[in-house]
Design an enzyme around this catalytic site. Structure first.
Site, PDB file in Angstrom:
ATOM      1  N   LEU A  33     -27.507  -7.109 -16.681  1.00  0.00           N
ATOM      2  CA  LEU A  33     -27.442  -8.103 -15.603  1.00  0.00           C
ATOM      3  C   LEU A  33     -27.055  -7.477 -14.264  1.00  0.00           C
ATOM      4  CD1 LEU A  33     -25.841 -11.202 -17.461  1.00  0.00           C
ATOM      5  CD2 LEU A  33     -28.262 -10.637 -17.169  1.00  0.00           C
ATOM      6  N   GLY A  82     -34.255  -0.884 -15.632  1.00  0.00           N
ATOM      7  CA  GLY A  82     -34.254   0.205 -14.664  1.00  0.00           C
ATOM      8  C   GLY A  82     -33.928  -0.333 -13.297  1.00  0.00           C
ATOM      9  N   LYS A  84     -34.912  -0.416  -9.309  1.00  0.00           N
ATOM     10  CA  LYS A  84     -36.283  -0.373  -8.768  1.00  0.00           C
ATOM     11  C   LYS A  84     -36.404  -0.437  -7.250  1.00  0.00           C
ATOM     12  CE  LYS A  84     -37.020  -5.286  -8.571  1.00  0.00           C
ATOM     13  NZ  LYS A  84     -37.923  -6.393  -8.584  1.00  0.00           N
ATOM     14  N   SER A 124     -45.428   2.514 -12.990  1.00  0.00           N
ATOM     15  CA  SER A 124     -45.744   1.933 -11.682  1.00  0.00           C
ATOM     16  C   SER A 124     -46.864   2.709 -11.018  1.00  0.00           C
ATOM     17  CB  SER A 124     -44.483   2.013 -10.814  1.00  0.00           C
ATOM     18  OG  SER A 124     -44.800   1.777  -9.476  1.00  0.00           O
ATOM     19  N   TYR A 150     -36.899   6.789  -6.885  1.00  0.00           N
ATOM     20  CA  TYR A 150     -37.382   5.758  -7.814  1.00  0.00           C
ATOM     21  C   TYR A 150     -38.734   6.176  -8.398  1.00  0.00           C
ATOM     22  CZ  TYR A 150     -39.894   1.635  -9.384  1.00  0.00           C
ATOM     23  OH  TYR A 150     -40.665   0.771 -10.120  1.00  0.00           O
ATOM     24  N   LYS A 154     -40.043   7.288 -12.477  1.00  0.00           N
ATOM     25  CA  LYS A 154     -41.192   6.793 -13.255  1.00  0.00           C
ATOM     26  C   LYS A 154     -42.075   7.972 -13.685  1.00  0.00           C
ATOM     27  CE  LYS A 154     -40.259   2.405 -13.100  1.00  0.00           C
ATOM     28  NZ  LYS A 154     -39.719   1.781 -14.307  1.00  0.00           N
ATOM     29  N   PHE A 219     -45.310  -4.042   8.752  1.00  0.00           N
ATOM     30  CA  PHE A 219     -45.060  -2.619   8.978  1.00  0.00           C
ATOM     31  C   PHE A 219     -46.346  -1.867   9.335  1.00  0.00           C
ATOM     32  CE2 PHE A 219     -41.507  -3.258   5.637  1.00  0.00           C
ATOM     33  CZ  PHE A 219     -40.604  -3.660   6.615  1.00  0.00           C
TER      34      PHE A 219
HETATM   35  P1  NAD Z   1     -35.691  -6.414 -12.163  1.00  0.00           P
HETATM   36  O1  NAD Z   1     -34.643  -5.656 -11.433  1.00  0.00           O
HETATM   37  O2  NAD Z   1     -35.846  -7.855 -11.894  1.00  0.00           O
HETATM   38  O3  NAD Z   1     -35.519  -6.204 -13.742  1.00  0.00           O
HETATM   39  C1  NAD Z   1     -34.953  -5.033 -14.287  1.00  0.00           C
HETATM   40  C2  NAD Z   1     -33.853  -5.478 -15.219  1.00  0.00           C
HETATM   41  O4  NAD Z   1     -33.245  -4.330 -15.817  1.00  0.00           O
HETATM   42  C3  NAD Z   1     -32.732  -6.239 -14.499  1.00  0.00           C
HETATM   43  O5  NAD Z   1     -32.516  -7.462 -15.189  1.00  0.00           O
HETATM   44  C4  NAD Z   1     -31.519  -5.325 -14.603  1.00  0.00           C
HETATM   45  O6  NAD Z   1     -30.316  -6.051 -14.700  1.00  0.00           O
HETATM   46  C5  NAD Z   1     -31.825  -4.532 -15.851  1.00  0.00           C
HETATM   47  N1  NAD Z   1     -31.234  -3.194 -15.945  1.00  0.00           N
HETATM   48  C6  NAD Z   1     -31.271  -2.193 -15.034  1.00  0.00           C
HETATM   49  N2  NAD Z   1     -30.669  -1.103 -15.526  1.00  0.00           N
HETATM   50  C7  NAD Z   1     -30.239  -1.407 -16.783  1.00  0.00           C
HETATM   51  C8  NAD Z   1     -29.564  -0.694 -17.794  1.00  0.00           C
HETATM   52  N3  NAD Z   1     -29.187   0.574 -17.633  1.00  0.00           N
HETATM   53  N4  NAD Z   1     -29.295  -1.330 -18.965  1.00  0.00           N
HETATM   54  C9  NAD Z   1     -29.642  -2.622 -19.147  1.00  0.00           C
HETATM   55  N5  NAD Z   1     -30.290  -3.346 -18.221  1.00  0.00           N
HETATM   56  C10 NAD Z   1     -30.594  -2.744 -17.051  1.00  0.00           C
HETATM   57  O7  NAD Z   1     -37.087  -5.646 -11.902  1.00  0.00           O
HETATM   58  P2  NAD Z   1     -38.559  -6.091 -12.278  1.00  0.00           P
HETATM   59  O8  NAD Z   1     -39.309  -6.295 -11.015  1.00  0.00           O
HETATM   60  O9  NAD Z   1     -38.552  -7.136 -13.304  1.00  0.00           O
HETATM   61  O10 NAD Z   1     -39.084  -4.723 -12.896  1.00  0.00           O
HETATM   62  C11 NAD Z   1     -39.045  -4.458 -14.288  1.00  0.00           C
HETATM   63  C12 NAD Z   1     -39.552  -3.047 -14.533  1.00  0.00           C
HETATM   64  O11 NAD Z   1     -40.852  -2.909 -13.987  1.00  0.00           O
HETATM   65  C13 NAD Z   1     -38.686  -1.971 -13.859  1.00  0.00           C
HETATM   66  O12 NAD Z   1     -38.612  -0.859 -14.705  1.00  0.00           O
HETATM   67  C14 NAD Z   1     -39.479  -1.643 -12.612  1.00  0.00           C
HETATM   68  O13 NAD Z   1     -39.230  -0.347 -12.160  1.00  0.00           O
HETATM   69  C15 NAD Z   1     -40.908  -1.805 -13.102  1.00  0.00           C
HETATM   70  N6  NAD Z   1     -41.863  -2.070 -12.010  1.00  0.00           N
HETATM   71  C16 NAD Z   1     -41.628  -3.115 -11.165  1.00  0.00           C
HETATM   72  C17 NAD Z   1     -42.516  -3.338 -10.104  1.00  0.00           C
HETATM   73  C18 NAD Z   1     -42.271  -4.456  -9.124  1.00  0.00           C
HETATM   74  O14 NAD Z   1     -42.864  -4.423  -8.036  1.00  0.00           O
HETATM   75  N7  NAD Z   1     -41.471  -5.458  -9.439  1.00  0.00           N
HETATM   76  C19 NAD Z   1     -43.630  -2.499  -9.926  1.00  0.00           C
HETATM   77  C20 NAD Z   1     -43.827  -1.452 -10.824  1.00  0.00           C
HETATM   78  C21 NAD Z   1     -42.949  -1.242 -11.876  1.00  0.00           C
HETATM   79  N1  UFG Z   2     -44.690  -4.921   4.043  1.00  0.00           N
HETATM   80  C1  UFG Z   2     -44.534  -5.436   5.313  1.00  0.00           C
HETATM   81  N2  UFG Z   2     -43.367  -6.097   5.602  1.00  0.00           N
HETATM   82  C2  UFG Z   2     -42.362  -6.251   4.692  1.00  0.00           C
HETATM   83  C3  UFG Z   2     -42.538  -5.710   3.405  1.00  0.00           C
HETATM   84  C4  UFG Z   2     -43.715  -5.036   3.122  1.00  0.00           C
HETATM   85  O1  UFG Z   2     -45.417  -5.325   6.159  1.00  0.00           O
HETATM   86  O2  UFG Z   2     -41.329  -6.838   5.032  1.00  0.00           O
HETATM   87  C5  UFG Z   2     -45.967  -4.262   3.701  1.00  0.00           C
HETATM   88  C6  UFG Z   2     -45.826  -2.814   3.269  1.00  0.00           C
HETATM   89  O3  UFG Z   2     -45.890  -1.949   4.395  1.00  0.00           O
HETATM   90  C7  UFG Z   2     -47.003  -2.664   2.310  1.00  0.00           C
HETATM   91  C8  UFG Z   2     -47.144  -4.053   1.687  1.00  0.00           C
HETATM   92  O4  UFG Z   2     -46.478  -4.945   2.569  1.00  0.00           O
HETATM   93  O5  UFG Z   2     -48.180  -2.410   3.048  1.00  0.00           O
HETATM   94  C9  UFG Z   2     -46.496  -4.153   0.313  1.00  0.00           C
HETATM   95  O6  UFG Z   2     -45.150  -3.691   0.387  1.00  0.00           O
HETATM   96  P1  UFG Z   2     -44.110  -3.929  -0.804  1.00  0.00           P
HETATM   97  O7  UFG Z   2     -42.802  -3.375  -0.365  1.00  0.00           O
HETATM   98  O8  UFG Z   2     -44.144  -5.345  -1.237  1.00  0.00           O
HETATM   99  O9  UFG Z   2     -44.736  -3.106  -2.005  1.00  0.00           O
HETATM  100  P2  UFG Z   2     -45.088  -1.550  -2.135  1.00  0.00           P
HETATM  101  O10 UFG Z   2     -46.551  -1.448  -2.398  1.00  0.00           O
HETATM  102  O11 UFG Z   2     -44.553  -0.760  -1.016  1.00  0.00           O
HETATM  103  O12 UFG Z   2     -44.250  -1.132  -3.431  1.00  0.00           O
HETATM  104  C10 UFG Z   2     -44.232  -1.942  -4.602  1.00  0.00           C
HETATM  105  C11 UFG Z   2     -42.889  -1.767  -5.303  1.00  0.00           C
HETATM  106  C12 UFG Z   2     -42.771  -0.380  -5.836  1.00  0.00           C
HETATM  107  C13 UFG Z   2     -43.955  -0.062  -6.701  1.00  0.00           C
HETATM  108  C14 UFG Z   2     -45.236  -0.270  -5.937  1.00  0.00           C
HETATM  109  C15 UFG Z   2     -46.431  -0.048  -6.804  1.00  0.00           C
HETATM  110  O13 UFG Z   2     -41.823  -2.010  -4.405  1.00  0.00           O
HETATM  111  O14 UFG Z   2     -41.618  -0.291  -6.615  1.00  0.00           O
HETATM  112  O15 UFG Z   2     -45.283  -1.593  -5.435  1.00  0.00           O
HETATM  113  O16 UFG Z   2     -46.311  -0.759  -7.972  1.00  0.00           O
HETATM  114  F1  UFG Z   2     -43.873   1.220  -7.089  1.00  0.00           F
END
Ligand code: NAD
Ligand code: UFG
Length: 336
Positions: A33, A82, A84, A124, A150, A154, A219
């Site tokens: 959490l 993880g 993120k 990712s 980060y 991955k 951005f």
């Molecule tokens: P999130 O932060 O909502 O979920 C991750 C969960 O892992 C959280 O509930 C956190 O409390 C838990 N956690 C973190 N470290 C822990 C640990 N050591 N032990 C137990 N619990 C732990 O993130 P999300 O967006 O649901 O992402 C889930 C996974 O998908 C992550 O590994 C993230 O890197 C990956 N991912 C997310 C995105 C995105 O844009 N959301 C994109 C690509 C990959």
């Molecule tokens: N952006 C803006 N304004 C903001 C936020 C984002 O213009 O306030 C733009 C960024 O420049 C980008 C697009 O919106 O062009 C998406 O940005 P995000 O931050 O939503 O997403 P990213 O593609 O940068 O990254 C996300 C996750 C990473 C993951 C990646 C690929 O944050 O963890 O997607 O899965 F690795």
């Protein structure tokens, strides 16, 4: 199947739980959490109509994790736990390497000890760094142009899994490279609940629409893209969650890698426009300088998952924005 879901209380994990139970699986959640709320699990329980076993636990707690493995007899693991946040990882690299890598190592050790061979890992699109070509395919180079710890976690975890699968031919590992997950369950009861000011575009736009933030900072509008703003592959989180259920049905010894995306690139201005339509709210934006580390465009081909898993996205960008708006407007303060 009985699945251990690490990080199951988080944004993506909570939606995966819904899809697992809908498909007839059961799950046990381990989450510390650190970036989520137990309320998410309670709401998933309401959606699926049954209790979901939950352990508030850091995956790195080997002794307790062993106890859970001993008690539960899992068929497979979905490893989402993880940290993120890209920017935070630059400021706190040790936290990111320690949390993301150690949790994976401890989990793999427990799986080996208890003879659980199936693992789906949340990778990712960030592993592709600067895209070698577009659309991206799974055989594109990885690791070139990754700009933050980060992303390196991955990349490194993928390598660890490849090595472990090579050493033990019984292992069945599927690496799912997510593109940009957005949206929420259509009930509007679970969704993305970022801490503080959101880093990602969609939750930021949603908070402007609901009146919590004043305007969206775009951005950069001088990228080599059709309207000059960044282009990404935004996938509905329910489609992404369904991808895990489908991947579970297609596990086999060795490593499989799939990109989970829509196959279409969408610009920042197109997102703002789609969210304006979905919410009926005026969304003010200002163009500011580029964000460090951003690439111009990143989108998947999505062909491999379609061909080998029979999976493709079913929901539109409009649906994702509507579902995201339903979640945001019903829960302006997230789970609090
Ligand atoms: P999130 O932060 O909502 O979920 C991750 C969960 O892992 C959280 O509930 C956190 O409390 C838990 N956690 C973190 N470290 C822990 C640990 N050591 N032990 C137990 N619990 C732990 O993130 P999300 O967006 O649901 O992402 C889930 C996974 O998908 C992550 O590994 C993230 O890197 C990956 N991912 C997310 C995105 C995105 O844009 N959301 C994109 C690509 C990959
Ligand atoms: N952006 C803006 N304004 C903001 C936020 C984002 O213009 O306030 C733009 C960024 O420049 C980008 C697009 O919106 O062009 C998406 O940005 P995000 O931050 O939503 O997403 P990213 O593609 O940068 O990254 C996300 C996750 C990473 C993951 C990646 C690929 O944050 O963890 O997607 O899965 F690795």
């Amino acid at each position: 199947m009985k699945i251990l879901v690490t990080g199951g209380a988080g944004y993506i994990g909570s939606h995966i739980l819904v899809e697992l139970y809908t498909a007839g699986h059961t799950a046990v959640v381990v989450d510390n959490l650190s970036n989520s709320s137990i309320e998410a699990i309670k709401r998933v329980e309401k959606i699926v109509g049954c209790k979901i076993p939950f352990h508030k636990l850091d995956v790195r707690n080997r002794a307790k994790l062993y106890q859970i493995f001993a008690a539960e007899k899992f068929d497979a693991v979905i490893h989402l736990a993880g940290l993120k946040a890209v920017g935070e990882s630059v400021a706190k690299p040790l936290d990111y390497y320690a949390n993301n890598i150690d949790s994976t190592l401890v989990l793999l050790d427990a799986m080996k000890h208890y003879k659980v061979y199936k693992l789906i890992f949340s990778s990712s699109a960030t592993v592709y760094g600067t895209p070698e070509k577009l659309p991206l395919t799974e055989d594109c180079q990885t690791g070139v142009g990754i700009t933050n710890p980060y992303g390196w976690t991955k990349f490194m975890i993928e390598q660890i899994l490849i090595d472990v699968a090579k050493a033990n031919p019984k292992m069945q590992f599927t690496l799912l490279r997510y593109f940009n997950p957005i949206g929420a369950h259509p009930s509007g009861t679970i969704g993305e609940d970022p801490n503080g000011i959101p880093n990602n575009l969609l939750p930021y736009v949603a908070q402007v629409a609901v009146g919590k933030l004043d305007h969206v900072n775009v951005f950069g509008d001088d990228y080599d893209t059709p309207d000059g703003t960044g282009v990404r592959d935004y996938i509905h989180v329910m489609d992404l969650a369904n991808g895990h259920v489908v991947a579970l049905q297609h596990m086999k010894p060795g490593i499989q890698i799939f990109d989970l995306g829509t196959g279409h690139g969408v610009s920042v201005l197109e997102i703002i426009d789609a969210f304006t339509q979905a919410s009926g709210k005026k969304i003010t934006y200002k163009i500011i300088e580029r964000r460090d580390g951003d690439v111009a465009a990143c989108y998947a081909s999505a062909a491999k998952a379609n061909k080998q898993l029979g999976w493709k996205t079913a929901r539109t960008l409009e649906q994702a924005c509507q579902d995201s708006w339903r979640w945001q407007s019903k829960n302006p303060n997230g789970y609090n």
